[in-house]
Enzyme design. Sequence first.
Site, PDB file in Angstrom:
ATOM      1  N   LYS A  75       5.552  18.822   2.128  1.00  0.00           N
ATOM      2  CA  LYS A  75       4.207  18.359   1.777  1.00  0.00           C
ATOM      3  C   LYS A  75       3.650  17.617   2.967  1.00  0.00           C
ATOM      4  CE  LYS A  75       3.006  14.672  -0.827  1.00  0.00           C
ATOM      5  NZ  LYS A  75       2.611  13.845  -1.983  1.00  0.00           N
ATOM      6  N   GLY A 228       3.821   2.040  -6.656  1.00  0.00           N
ATOM      7  CA  GLY A 228       2.856   2.011  -5.575  1.00  0.00           C
ATOM      8  C   GLY A 228       3.426   1.807  -4.185  1.00  0.00           C
ATOM      9  N   LYS A 234       4.417  -2.552   2.207  1.00  0.00           N
ATOM     10  CA  LYS A 234       3.800  -2.601   0.881  1.00  0.00           C
ATOM     11  C   LYS A 234       4.698  -3.380  -0.087  1.00  0.00           C
ATOM     12  CE  LYS A 234       0.744   1.422   0.426  1.00  0.00           C
ATOM     13  NZ  LYS A 234       0.499   2.642  -0.372  1.00  0.00           N
TER      14      LYS A 234
END
Length: 329
Positions: A75, A228, A234
């Site tokens: 991907k 997330g 993050k």
Amino acid sequence: MSANTDDGLLIVSEEICEQVIRRPDAFSAVEAVFGAMARGDAYNFPVVREAIGHADALYGFKSGFDRAGMVLGVKAGGYWPGNMAKGLTNHQSTVCLFDPDTGRLTALVGGNYLTALRTAASSAVSIAHLARKDAKVLGMVGAGHQSTFQLRAAAEQRDFDKVVAWNPHPDMLPRLAAVAEELGLAFEAVTPEELGAQADVIITITSAFEPLIMADWIKPGTHIACMGTDTKGKQEVDPALLKSATVFADEIAQSITIGEAQHAIASGLIGEGDLTAIGEVINGTHPGRSSADEITLFDGTGVGLQDLAVASVAARLAREQGLVTPVAL
């Protein structure tokens, strides 16, 4: 099953993906590939993910090989934070599938819808295997594009009667309220502390770089799916929460480097050995939840094999339903 190469290259658009693949298809595909990963029958290759220095975008590649399902591919895509203002989805991606026997390109599959679908399927798999059977209140942290996918998938796993939600931008909460109403669930906008006090299952689906949920806000028996955090830096929850919880991951190596666990690992609160691949629970080699009071946490970083699994299903269904015309490359 990989896309058939006999008839040429399949081009499966976003619209066709939305038409052919459903949540149960995605759930089954993701559950199966997590089990294959835990058995050593499927492998994710190292992730490439970089800030490109333009449009504040992150771009990269996730790839792998599922020997059990015979799916090989990559991907390519990333995150463009300014896209929403242009009427586009912030996440943009395309899946390329290859024949494992010959290396030929067999399908190009739109990855935007499938990314949201497979991410929701991942948290749904964690809820199915780890949340208490009597869970009644679902907590949603985040109200962006993927949040409605998360809510719909989660609602199919337990007999919830209420959704409590918080988002840094409260004006985005009505989209979740509308889905809750559609599903026949009560809805309440709450503070993060109130969310922790009420929720039996919590899904975090934000792009935060700081803790939004603190450890002492979480009640015993809660299952948290952190969906997330997929990049170094993050963060969505208090690192202390991972110390007090039993932690499961889609892939341990990725979880400790770019997932929610990166912060707890870096601060020495937990070690790599404190994480269990959720595939172990799926395969029955780990019992999963051991008590009603245990806090369980799923670190869903998002692995390439999830994308390949759902893209392969979409390509197969599109071919079977006569919705794609093979072309020569």
